[in-house]
Design a protein around this motif. Structure first.
Motif, short mmCIF file in Angstrom:
data_model
loop_
_atom_site.label_atom_id
_atom_site.label_comp_id
_atom_site.label_asym_id
_atom_site.label_seq_id
_atom_site.Cartn_x
_atom_site.Cartn_y
_atom_site.Cartn_z
N ALA A 172 0.82 -1.22 0.00
CA ALA A 172 0.00 0.00 0.00
C ALA A 172 0.85 1.27 0.00
O ALA A 172 0.52 2.27 0.62
N MET A 173 1.97 1.20 -0.71
CA MET A 173 2.86 2.34 -0.78
C MET A 173 2.29 3.36 -1.77
O MET A 173 1.88 2.99 -2.87
N PRO A 174 2.25 4.64 -1.39
CA PRO A 174 1.75 5.67 -2.32
C PRO A 174 2.65 5.78 -3.56
O PRO A 174 3.86 5.55 -3.50
N VAL A 175 2.03 6.13 -4.67
CA VAL A 175 2.75 6.27 -5.94
C VAL A 175 3.89 7.27 -5.80
O VAL A 175 5.00 7.04 -6.31
N ASN A 176 3.66 8.37 -5.09
CA ASN A 176 4.71 9.38 -4.92
C ASN A 176 5.94 8.81 -4.22
O ASN A 176 7.08 9.12 -4.59
#
Length: 175
Positions: free
Chosen positions: A134-138
């Motif tokens: 669930a790592m953010p794209v940024n």
């Protein structure tokens, strides 16, 4: 194959279908302790009937059908105890839909696993970072030294590739 080898293979089939059968039972039975009881009864029947299983056919639909019969038996027991339950025809309809969805979900999950293994390692890592961790794209973009738009586009292409692979795999398995 020896009887021992066949039994080990059969135990692996039972173990492999546990999440799917539990999901089916959750769709049919409200209380978690009752789901656990019926799952255990289903496993016992699956084991007792292991010599009846046709190894040329898929195991999960057969296991789901046995779970459905065990659910019917459970409802008959609780009906005699004065608890209200759905009638057998309604249960059959619910079970048919739930079994179909369970088998379909299991097939898609197996296809996804197969298709993920076919991805290049860097694409697999990207998908796992985004959807498993669930790592953010940024954050992914920052770690990779790329723009967020580039990572988003790469993820879009990977999802499209996975979707096409899954559809082909499920169609192939369905034949």
């Amino acid at each position: 194959m020896s009887d021992c080898d066949l039994d080990e293979e059969y135990v692996a089939l039972i173990a492999g279908c546990q999440p799917a059968v539990r999901g089916l039972l959750r769709a049919l039975i409200r209380r978690a302790p009752d789901v656990d009881d019926v799952l255990q009864e289903t496993n016992t029947v699956l084991w007792r009937r292991r010599h009846e299983f046709d190894r040329d056919r898929p195991f999960l639909p057969w296991a789901c059908r046995i779970a459905q019969f065990q659910t019917l038996a459970f409802f008959k027991r609780v009906r005699h105890q004065g608890q209200s339950v759905v009638d057998d025809q309604t249960l059959d309809q619910i079970a048919a839909v739930a079994t179909s969805r369970t088998v379909e979900t299991h097939a898609h999950s197996a296809a996804l696993t197969h298709c993920m293994e076919k991805l290049p390692p860097e694409h697999r890592q990207l998908v796992e970072s985004r959807y498993c961790d669930a790592m953010p794209v940024n954050q992914i973009a920052s770690q990779a030294g790329r723009s967020a738009d580039a990572v988003s586009m790469t993820l879009y292409r990977i999802r499209k590739t996975l979707m096409e692979c899954i559809q082909k795999q499920v169609a192939r398995e369905g034949q």
